[in-house]
Structures are given as C-alpha cells and as structure tokens.
Design an enzyme around this catalytic site. Structure first.
Site, PDB file in Angstrom:
ATOM      1  N   TYR A  94       0.819  -1.213   0.000  1.00 56.28           N
ATOM      2  CA  TYR A  94       0.000   0.000   0.000  1.00 56.28           C
ATOM      3  C   TYR A  94       0.850   1.260   0.000  1.00 56.28           C
ATOM      4  O   TYR A  94       0.388   2.321  -0.406  1.00 56.28           O
ATOM      5  CB  TYR A  94      -0.955   0.011   1.203  1.00 56.28           C
ATOM      6  CG  TYR A  94      -2.077  -1.013   1.109  1.00 56.28           C
ATOM      7  CD1 TYR A  94      -2.002  -2.090   0.239  1.00 56.28           C
ATOM      8  CD2 TYR A  94      -3.218  -0.899   1.888  1.00 56.28           C
ATOM      9  CE1 TYR A  94      -3.010  -3.024   0.159  1.00 56.28           C
ATOM     10  CE2 TYR A  94      -4.243  -1.828   1.814  1.00 56.28           C
ATOM     11  CZ  TYR A  94      -4.133  -2.891   0.947  1.00 56.28           C
ATOM     12  OH  TYR A  94      -5.136  -3.822   0.870  1.00 56.28           O
ATOM     13  N   ASP A 144     -11.484  -7.312   7.386  1.00 57.14           N
ATOM     14  CA  ASP A 144     -12.848  -7.240   6.839  1.00 57.14           C
ATOM     15  C   ASP A 144     -13.551  -8.583   7.013  1.00 57.14           C
ATOM     16  O   ASP A 144     -14.765  -8.639   7.240  1.00 57.14           O
ATOM     17  CB  ASP A 144     -12.833  -6.868   5.348  1.00 57.14           C
ATOM     18  CG  ASP A 144     -12.979  -5.361   5.136  1.00 57.14           C
ATOM     19  OD1 ASP A 144     -12.400  -4.604   5.947  1.00 57.14           O
ATOM     20  OD2 ASP A 144     -13.658  -4.936   4.185  1.00 57.14           O
ATOM     21  N   LYS A 197       2.849 -15.680   4.087  1.00 57.29           N
ATOM     22  CA  LYS A 197       2.725 -16.439   2.838  1.00 57.29           C
ATOM     23  C   LYS A 197       4.148 -16.749   2.364  1.00 57.29           C
ATOM     24  O   LYS A 197       4.540 -16.414   1.248  1.00 57.29           O
ATOM     25  CB  LYS A 197       1.937 -15.587   1.812  1.00 57.29           C
ATOM     26  CG  LYS A 197       1.595 -16.296   0.518  1.00 57.29           C
ATOM     27  CD  LYS A 197       0.501 -17.333   0.625  1.00 57.29           C
ATOM     28  CE  LYS A 197       0.337 -18.080  -0.687  1.00 57.29           C
ATOM     29  NZ  LYS A 197      -0.636 -19.201  -0.604  1.00 57.29           N
ATOM     30  N   ASP A 222      -5.679  -5.871   5.888  1.00 62.99           N
ATOM     31  CA  ASP A 222      -6.839  -5.183   5.310  1.00 62.99           C
ATOM     32  C   ASP A 222      -7.920  -6.221   4.991  1.00 62.99           C
ATOM     33  O   ASP A 222      -9.102  -6.049   5.325  1.00 62.99           O
ATOM     34  CB  ASP A 222      -6.393  -4.445   4.038  1.00 62.99           C
ATOM     35  CG  ASP A 222      -7.478  -3.544   3.480  1.00 62.99           C
ATOM     36  OD1 ASP A 222      -8.408  -3.184   4.244  1.00 62.99           O
ATOM     37  OD2 ASP A 222      -7.421  -3.205   2.280  1.00 62.99           O
ATOM     38  N   ASP A 233      -3.897 -17.803   3.467  1.00 60.41           N
ATOM     39  CA  ASP A 233      -5.098 -18.393   2.845  1.00 60.41           C
ATOM     40  C   ASP A 233      -5.769 -19.376   3.800  1.00 60.41           C
ATOM     41  O   ASP A 233      -6.987 -19.395   3.961  1.00 60.41           O
ATOM     42  CB  ASP A 233      -4.777 -19.019   1.477  1.00 60.41           C
ATOM     43  CG  ASP A 233      -3.485 -19.824   1.446  1.00 60.41           C
ATOM     44  OD1 ASP A 233      -2.782 -19.863   2.478  1.00 60.41           O
ATOM     45  OD2 ASP A 233      -3.177 -20.423   0.401  1.00 60.41           O
TER      46      ASP A 233
HETATM   47  C1  IPM Z   1      -9.175   0.136   5.858  1.00 52.76           C
HETATM   48  C2  IPM Z   1      -9.612   0.665   4.526  1.00 52.76           C
HETATM   49  C3  IPM Z   1      -8.465   1.444   3.915  1.00 52.76           C
HETATM   50  C4  IPM Z   1      -7.267   0.517   3.777  1.00 52.76           C
HETATM   51  C5  IPM Z   1      -8.798   2.130   2.590  1.00 52.76           C
HETATM   52  C6  IPM Z   1     -10.005   3.027   2.710  1.00 52.76           C
HETATM   53  C7  IPM Z   1      -7.620   2.874   2.004  1.00 52.76           C
HETATM   54  O1  IPM Z   1     -10.027  -0.364   3.704  1.00 52.76           O
HETATM   55  O2  IPM Z   1      -8.836   0.945   6.741  1.00 52.76           O
HETATM   56  O3  IPM Z   1      -9.160  -1.081   6.035  1.00 52.76           O
HETATM   57  O4  IPM Z   1      -7.193  -0.223   2.810  1.00 52.76           O
HETATM   58  O5  IPM Z   1      -6.423   0.513   4.659  1.00 52.76           O
HETATM   59 MG    MG Z   2     -10.107  -2.228   4.667  1.00 51.15          MG
END
Ligand code: IPM
Ligand code: MG
Length: 367
Positions: free
Chosen positions: A146, A256, A196, A252, A228
């Site tokens: 990133y 989620d 990984k 990230d 994974d």
């Molecule tokens: C998070 C979000 C951010 C990231 C985006 C909005 C840039 O998805 O904080 O997880 O990828 O870090």
């Molecule tokens: Mg995110």
C-alpha cells in the site's frame, strides 16, 4: 485537572452522525474522570475537498499535530460522487493514507470481539461461536504494497503494464512483532503469525525477524499459519485465535473478514498507533446510502473512543466500562436498522438513541 486535546475528523457520509455520539460519550467521560477534553472539528476527507479544495488541508494538519489524539470518522463517497474529485485527492489517497504516513501509525489494532450479547448478529452457527469470539487482529499499517512505489505505463513492447513494490525493512517488521508479542503477553500468551512464505520473500523476512524478536518472549506461544489457510480457519474455528499479526494488505483483507464474523464492519472499531501520535477510527466506510437517516449504529465510533481511552489516556477501567455499557444496550434487546431487520425480535432505535442509552448505562457504573 489533566487536559487533552482531541482532533475530531468527522469524515463523510454517516461520519458526522456517529461522531456526534462519540462526542456525547467523551463529554460524559470527562465529567466522570475529572479530566478536560478540548475538542475541535477540523475538515478532513471528501467534505474537506469540496469545502477547501484539499482532502487533508494544512490547517487540519496543524490541529492534528497539536492534538494528544485523533478520532476519525469514516471517509469516502459513492462511486459517482468520487469521480468529481481528482484521483490523487480522493479521500483514501488524499487524506487517509497521508494521515497514516504523517504520524507513522504502524500498529493497527482491530478487535473481532463477539461476546454473547452480540452473537445474534453473526452469520456463524452457535456451535462455531461457542462462548464468544475475541480476536485482536494486529495489522502493520504503513508499509508493504500500500505504501510502496507505484508505476503504470506502456512498456517497450507497447503493452500497458503496472509495477507496485512490496517493501519492508527489518526495523519495520521488528516494531510490529514487538507490539504483537507485547499484546499477546497481556492476553492469552498466544500469537498467530499470518504469512505467505511459500511464495513471498517479504514473508520469509517477516518470519525470520519474528524468530529473532520472540527470543525475548519465551512465555508467548507462536503459531505460524499461511494467510489463505487463516481465512478458512477464521470461518471454521474463529475461537482458536487470540492475537494475530500480519502485514498491511493481509490485515486489510482479514480484518474485513473479521467484520463478516461479527455480522457487520459496523461492529469493528480500531486503533492506529504511532510512536508519537495515535488515531482511532471505525474500520468501515462512510455508508453514503444511509447517511443522514439517523439509523447507523455508532458502536464502532464509540468503541474507537474506548480504545482511545485505553491506549492514549491510560484509562483502561473506563474503557472497559464503556465496552460493557455498549454490550448492555444490545443485551437489553435494542439495535439499529443498519444492523438488524424489522421483525428480528429487537427494538429498533436511532443512532442518537443508541448513543443516549450507552451514555445512560455508563453513567450508572461506578467510576
Ligand atoms: C481500511 C480501509 C483502507 C485501507 C482504505 C479506505 C484505504 O479499507 O482501513 O481497512 O485499505 O487501509
Ligand atoms: Mg479495509
């Protein structure tokens, strides 16, 4: 009386509504703990771009530089609205990543915390959830893909190409492993290292440095698991995890997935800790589709306040009280329309009502 400056970055979409509930709680905590919170709302995100032509204006940077901590709401717009802003100024690239870079907030804590009172939100079966899930995902937040160099163009053969660099040095890796091992030591003394290394050289170095750092933590058990496979186990057996550490992109994605376990990212606050300054934010987006309707649950925003109390202001007991106050509102059968469907047996309340009830529960607790 101690006094702390807090920069409140309201953000976009549902940001201002859920921030208002966080402010309610901050004022109450100040009263209970006999401290002063100096609160300011500098512009940040897409709203800042429309207001002043900059998603992270210099004046906001100055307020954040002077603050003891930063509380940030979600940012971003829907796809159509986003297109009105030049790509590099869109709030993710123009505000959020620069905020992380500016304060080197390398240690991101994302709790996947599903106690009994919240279990009904989860899509997982009761026997998978057992006595509840309580995982701390620790994501490295300012390195890797990133933040690496990015290049896009046309090569010598006339083909469009892209090149993005995943870069870490050993100091960055050492720093996040220390944070993870310290956290594991304070909890169940169990750390899952997510990597990984069968494919990525970055993971080979990641693991090598972990082997060195863990020598100082003989009391912590370290388990290694490929990213994974970790994704699968998070669904099948989330209770096997306590603290997990991983690089930026893995974090990230898996955080989620943690939101999926909770039933909504709306139930995931976070802390982004840097060497000098830390900021706190919900892990979810700005939900423009439900903005302004007073139906978004402020849990992730108030939870971020709890994390701020613990990490920035050394008020762990009050933080624990706040977590408990939030659980108690759910346990009493209340919920909001973003989390629950009508007829699901809960009493539907608004964003502001949820905040009021959390405040009421907190007020009833001993200081
Ligand atoms: C998070 C979000 C951010 C990231 C985006 C909005 C840039 O998805 O904080 O997880 O990828 O870090
Ligand atoms: Mg995110």
């Amino acid at each position: 009386m101690s006094s702390y400056k807090i920069a409140l970055l309201d953000g976009d979409g549902i940001g201002p509504e859920i921030m208002a509930e966080a402010v309610k709680i901050l004022r109450l905590v100040a009263e209970r703990q006999q401290v002063q919170f100096e609160l300011t709302h500098p512009p940040f995100g897409a709203s800042a771009w429309f207001e002043c032509g900059d998603a992270f204006p210099e004046s906001t940077k100055a307020v954040c530089d002077a603050a003891d901590a930063i509380l940030k709401g979600p940012i971003g717009l829907n796809h159509e609205e986003s297109k009105k802003i030049p790509v590099d100024q869109q709030p993710e690239r123009g505000a959020l990543l620069p905020l992380r870079r500016r304060y080197n907030t390398y240690a991101n804590f994302r709790p996947v915390y599903l106690p009994k009172a919240l279990a009904h939100f989860s899509p997982l079966k009761a026997e998978v959830i057992g006595d509840g899930v309580n995982i701390m995902i620790i994501r490295e937040l300012v390195g890797g893909l990133y933040f690496g160099k990015k290049e896009m163009g046309v090569n010598a053969q006339g083909k469009r190409y892209v090149n993005e660099v995943l870069e870490y040095d050993e100091d960055q890796i050492r720093a996040i492993h220390k944070v993870a091992l310290d956290t594991a030591r304070k909890r169940k003394k169990l750390l899952h290292n997510i990597h990984k290394s069968n494919v990525l050289k970055s993971s080979v170095l990641w693991n090598e440095v972990l082997e060195e750092v863990r020598q100082d933590y003989p009391d912590v058990k370290v388990e290694h698991i490929l990213v994974d496979a970790a994704a699968t186990y998070l669904c099948l057996k989330p209770t096997m995890f306590d603290v997990m550490v991983m690089e930026n992109m893995f974090g990230d994605i898996l955080s989620d997935q943690g939101g999926g376990i909770l039933g909504s990212l709306g139930l995931m606050p976070s802390a982004c800790l840097g060497p000098q300054k830390s900021y706190y934010e919900p892990s979810h987006g700005s939900a423009p589709d439900i903005a302004g309707k007073n139906i978004a649950n402020p849990y992730s925003m108030i939870g971020s306040v709890a994390m701020m109390l613990e990490f920035s202001f050394n008020m762990s007991q009050e933080a624990a009280n706040l977590w408990q106050a939030m659980q108690s509102v759910f346990a009493a059968g209340y919920s909001t329309a973003d989390l629950s469907k009508p007829g699901s047996g809960v009493t539907m309340i608004s964003t502001s009502d949820f905040g009021d009830r959390v405040a009421q529960a907190l007020r009833a607790m001993p200081v």
